[in-house]
Design an enzyme around this catalytic site. Structure first.
Site, PDB file in Angstrom:
ATOM      1  N   ASP A 289      25.643   7.711  35.671  1.00 33.93           N
ATOM      2  CA  ASP A 289      24.226   8.049  35.829  1.00 33.93           C
ATOM      3  C   ASP A 289      23.993   9.406  35.144  1.00 33.93           C
ATOM      4  O   ASP A 289      24.508  10.438  35.590  1.00 33.93           O
ATOM      5  CB  ASP A 289      23.864   8.108  37.324  1.00 33.93           C
ATOM      6  CG  ASP A 289      22.363   8.225  37.515  1.00 33.93           C
ATOM      7  OD1 ASP A 289      21.752   9.135  36.932  1.00 33.93           O
ATOM      8  OD2 ASP A 289      21.791   7.391  38.241  1.00 33.93           O
TER       9      ASP A 289
ATOM     10  N   ASN B  79      17.197  -3.506  26.935  1.00 33.11           N
ATOM     11  CA  ASN B  79      15.968  -3.782  27.694  1.00 33.11           C
ATOM     12  C   ASN B  79      14.765  -3.565  26.795  1.00 33.11           C
ATOM     13  O   ASN B  79      14.915  -3.239  25.614  1.00 33.11           O
ATOM     14  CB  ASN B  79      15.917  -2.896  28.945  1.00 33.11           C
ATOM     15  CG  ASN B  79      15.941  -1.431  28.575  1.00 33.11           C
ATOM     16  OD1 ASN B  79      15.006  -0.914  27.991  1.00 33.11           O
ATOM     17  ND2 ASN B  79      17.043  -0.749  28.883  1.00 33.11           N
TER      18      ASN B  79
ATOM     19  N   LYS C 175      18.119  10.871  44.301  1.00 35.03           N
ATOM     20  CA  LYS C 175      18.577  11.566  43.091  1.00 35.03           C
ATOM     21  C   LYS C 175      18.326  13.075  43.178  1.00 35.03           C
ATOM     22  O   LYS C 175      18.568  13.803  42.213  1.00 35.03           O
ATOM     23  CB  LYS C 175      17.910  10.968  41.854  1.00 35.03           C
ATOM     24  CG  LYS C 175      18.309   9.501  41.596  1.00 35.03           C
ATOM     25  CD  LYS C 175      18.283   9.143  40.126  1.00 35.03           C
ATOM     26  CE  LYS C 175      18.798   7.732  39.903  1.00 35.03           C
ATOM     27  NZ  LYS C 175      19.243   7.459  38.541  1.00 35.03           N
TER      28      LYS C 175
ATOM     29  N   LYS D 117      14.043   6.784  45.490  1.00 37.48           N
ATOM     30  CA  LYS D 117      14.872   7.162  44.331  1.00 37.48           C
ATOM     31  C   LYS D 117      14.846   8.677  44.116  1.00 37.48           C
ATOM     32  O   LYS D 117      15.848   9.310  43.825  1.00 37.48           O
ATOM     33  CB  LYS D 117      14.348   6.427  43.097  1.00 37.48           C
ATOM     34  CG  LYS D 117      15.344   6.303  41.974  1.00 37.48           C
ATOM     35  CD  LYS D 117      14.859   5.357  40.873  1.00 37.48           C
ATOM     36  CE  LYS D 117      15.248   3.917  41.121  1.00 37.48           C
ATOM     37  NZ  LYS D 117      14.787   3.001  40.073  1.00 37.48           N
TER      38      LYS D 117
ATOM     39  N   PHE E 143      12.319   9.341  35.994  1.00 34.30           N
ATOM     40  CA  PHE E 143      11.335   8.259  35.928  1.00 34.30           C
ATOM     41  C   PHE E 143      11.852   7.103  36.776  1.00 34.30           C
ATOM     42  O   PHE E 143      13.065   6.971  36.962  1.00 34.30           O
ATOM     43  CB  PHE E 143      11.147   7.775  34.475  1.00 34.30           C
ATOM     44  CG  PHE E 143       9.989   8.432  33.788  1.00 34.30           C
ATOM     45  CD1 PHE E 143      10.067   9.755  33.383  1.00 34.30           C
ATOM     46  CD2 PHE E 143       8.809   7.737  33.544  1.00 34.30           C
ATOM     47  CE1 PHE E 143       8.990  10.380  32.768  1.00 34.30           C
ATOM     48  CE2 PHE E 143       7.728   8.343  32.923  1.00 34.30           C
ATOM     49  CZ  PHE E 143       7.823   9.659  32.537  1.00 34.30           C
TER      50      PHE E 143
HETATM   51  O1  PMT Z   1       9.725   3.179  26.432  1.00 31.57           O
HETATM   52  P1  PMT Z   1       8.423   2.563  26.922  1.00 31.57           P
HETATM   53  O2  PMT Z   1       8.221   1.154  26.420  1.00 31.57           O
HETATM   54  O3  PMT Z   1       7.233   3.449  26.663  1.00 31.57           O
HETATM   55  O4  PMT Z   1       8.568   2.413  28.522  1.00 31.57           O
HETATM   56  C1  PMT Z   1       8.671   3.558  29.303  1.00 31.57           C
HETATM   57  C2  PMT Z   1       9.622   3.345  30.484  1.00 31.57           C
HETATM   58  C3  PMT Z   1       9.126   2.194  31.325  1.00 31.57           C
HETATM   59  C4  PMT Z   1      11.042   3.047  29.973  1.00 31.57           C
HETATM   60  C5  PMT Z   1       9.630   4.685  31.299  1.00 31.57           C
HETATM   61  O5  PMT Z   1       8.317   5.003  31.693  1.00 31.57           O
HETATM   62  C6  PMT Z   1      10.507   4.579  32.540  1.00 31.57           C
HETATM   63  O6  PMT Z   1      10.070   4.182  33.598  1.00 31.57           O
HETATM   64  N1  PMT Z   1      11.813   4.958  32.400  1.00 31.57           N
HETATM   65  C7  PMT Z   1      12.801   4.796  33.477  1.00 31.57           C
HETATM   66  C8  PMT Z   1      13.235   3.353  33.524  1.00 31.57           C
HETATM   67  C9  PMT Z   1      14.083   2.955  34.723  1.00 31.57           C
HETATM   68  O7  PMT Z   1      14.120   1.823  35.050  1.00 31.57           O
HETATM   69  O8  PMT Z   1      14.691   3.888  35.318  1.00 31.57           O
HETATM   70  P2  PMT Z   1      15.754   3.623  36.548  1.00 31.57           P
HETATM   71  O9  PMT Z   1      15.018   3.304  37.759  1.00 31.57           O
HETATM   72  O10 PMT Z   1      16.820   2.680  36.075  1.00 31.57           O
HETATM   73  O11 PMT Z   1      16.383   5.035  36.601  1.00 31.57           O
HETATM   74  C10 PMT Z   1      15.800   6.140  37.287  1.00 31.57           C
HETATM   75  C11 PMT Z   1      16.041   7.407  36.512  1.00 31.57           C
HETATM   76  O12 PMT Z   1      17.453   7.610  36.319  1.00 31.57           O
HETATM   77  C12 PMT Z   1      15.421   7.412  35.122  1.00 31.57           C
HETATM   78  O13 PMT Z   1      14.943   8.724  34.901  1.00 31.57           O
HETATM   79  C13 PMT Z   1      16.588   7.083  34.197  1.00 31.57           C
HETATM   80  O14 PMT Z   1      16.429   7.656  32.905  1.00 31.57           O
HETATM   81  C14 PMT Z   1      17.768   7.699  34.941  1.00 31.57           C
HETATM   82  N2  PMT Z   1      19.044   6.995  34.735  1.00 31.57           N
HETATM   83  C15 PMT Z   1      19.193   5.699  35.152  1.00 31.57           C
HETATM   84  C16 PMT Z   1      20.428   5.076  35.012  1.00 31.57           C
HETATM   85  C17 PMT Z   1      21.494   5.784  34.421  1.00 31.57           C
HETATM   86  N3  PMT Z   1      22.670   5.220  34.241  1.00 31.57           N
HETATM   87  N4  PMT Z   1      21.313   7.050  34.015  1.00 31.57           N
HETATM   88  C18 PMT Z   1      20.106   7.669  34.168  1.00 31.57           C
HETATM   89  O15 PMT Z   1      19.949   8.826  33.812  1.00 31.57           O
END
Ligand code: PMT
Length: 404
Positions: free
Chosen positions: A307, A211, A342, A338, A324
């Site tokens: 996750d 991504n 979580k 979320k 995040f």
């Molecule tokens: O890196 P940059 O260009 O500065 O951009 C920053 C960012 C947009 C990546 C950052 O600010 C951000 O939002 N990160 C989370 C991105 C995301 O889409 O998260 P999610 O909605 O898929 O997941 C929610 C949370 O679970 C996140 O804390 C993620 O790290 C965590 N997660 C998700 C999936 C997974 N398999 N394991 C995880 O730990």
């Protein structure tokens, strides 16, 4: 360009070849809106002229305790009263010795001795043998004990032809170190583990699913946490970001590798922050060789990734966890959902169109008390605000549970 934490800085320049770097430092400070008052020693004037620094700072430069431009002869008192901090750059071995002994035989050393509560920072610059000399090291120890912040020195090629420690930090690095030294040490003694950047799931030997995360947000948080006194471990996907000075970095590629690195380093951590944009699926049977193109439709079989955040929050005794969420619409609603799903005390929500790749962003912090919007700002500023919020929540938690 980010605004500085300080508004007025007294820059002292002492005699050394690195004095030429002070010109660029002052230019950068002025561009950030900092009012700079330059004071030079006589030796510094052998390396760079007051006229150059006057032009760059836009203010008269002072070199002499008996300068008759100073109205009441109290420059040594007035200068430090007007400044948020004093930075000596470059700080020669001789000047550091003078500071350590509390001597005051010229304008700059007198200002330093009379500075009262004004923070003093020094950027040492000298030959490696002079830096390693026991007398210099004794002086540095004394200055540290006296509460003086030491910025650098750096290691590398020196003007005299030697190589080693003693180079003054480059102007931008010095500015960063200066900002860092002025941040409140709200996370002193805390250990922070965080993930940053994208994960990458291989399709074949050269292709994969990933991504647009640049790592900027995660690296900014790592840097801000170090500035606030934390010990930081950063588990990072592939990015081109500069590793923050003092962070332990573990580079990974896939989600599975990120999970393993997190779990292996979790012991003893106080705070876990999941900033990484983790791939939700991996390719079931990636090809070891490059897949050849032909006329057939290619079908990829994808399986869900673990996750990482859930693996941490589900532990019997998890650290304080921050998640995040990047959403393309209904930010507040989806992110709060979320957070609850979580089981997170705190979640930072951002819009995809704002957050991925850029230098600036905006966040909404969501916790049990509600929503706390952080307006658009450089990611480092947002990182500091986020960690300040974390530090407050940790403090409240401690007060509530009565832990000492
Ligand atoms: O890196 P940059 O260009 O500065 O951009 C920053 C960012 C947009 C990546 C950052 O600010 C951000 O939002 N990160 C989370 C991105 C995301 O889409 O998260 P999610 O909605 O898929 O997941 C929610 C949370 O679970 C996140 O804390 C993620 O790290 C965590 N997660 C998700 C999936 C997974 N398999 N394991 C995880 O730990």
């Amino acid at each position: 360009m980010a605004q500085s934490t300080f508004k007025r800085l007294l820059v002292g320049i002492t005699g050394g070849i690195a004095a030429y770097k002070a010109a660029e430092l002052i230019r950068l400070l002025v561009r950030q809106g900092v009012e700079v008052q330059v004071v030079m020693t006589q030796a510094a004037c052998q390396f760079i002229t007051p006229v150059t620094l006057q032009a760059l700072s836009g203010k008269p430069v002072f070199t002499d305790l008996w300068d008759d431009r100073i109205d009441n002869g109290m420059a040594h008192i007035e200068f430090s009263r007007d400044a948020d901090a004093i930075l000596i750059a470059p700080a020669s071995a001789d000047f550091l010795a003078k500071l350590a002994q509390g001597r005051a035989d010229d304008l700059l050393s007198t200002i330093c001795l009379a500075r009262g509560g004004c923070p003093l920072m020094v950027a040492p610059a000298m030959n490696v043998q002079m830096w390693e000399n026991a007398a210099t090291q004794r002086n540095m120890m004394q200055l540290r004990n006296d509460g003086v912040a030491i910025l650098g020195p750096d290691s590398g090629d020196q003007a005299c032809g030697d190589t080693g420690l003693g180079r003054m930090l480059e102007p931008q690095d010095l500015l960063d170190a200066l900002e860092a030294s002025l941040q409140p040490k709200l996370l002193a003694g805390k250990r922070v583990l965080l993930t940053a950047g994208p994960t990458f799931e291989a399709i074949d030997a050269v292709r994969g699913i990933t991504n647009l995360s640049s790592g900027k947000m995660g690296y900014a948080i790592a840097r801000a946490a170090i500035e606030m006194g934390a010990e930081v471990t950063l588990v990072s996907g592939q990015t081109s970001q500069k590793v923050p000075m003092g962070a332990k970095v573990i580079k990974v590629t896939s989600t599975q590798q990120m999970l393993s690195a997190v779990m292996e380093n979790l012991n003893g951590q106080d705070i876990f922050i999941g900033v990484a944009a983790v791939a939700d699926y991996y390719v079931l049977n990636p090809s070891e060789q490059k897949i050849k193109k032909d006329a057939h439709i290619l079908t990829l079989e994808l399986a869900p990734n673990p996750d990482i955040l859930a693996n941490v929050t589900n532990l019997p005794n998890p650290p304080f966890c921050v998640g995040f969420a990047a959403e393309s619409e209904n930010l507040h609603e989806y992110a709060e959902h979320k957070r609850r799903r979580k089981n997170l005390p705190l979640l930072a929500a951002n819009l995809i169109q704002d957050a991925f790749g850029g230098d600036d962003s905006e966040l909404i912090l969501l916790d049990d008390k509600g929503a706390h919007p952080l307006p658009r700002a450089p990611k480092l500023i947002l990182a500091r605000q986020l960690l300040k919020h974390v530090a407050t929540m940790l403090k409240e938690q401690k007060t509530f549970t009565g832990n000492k």
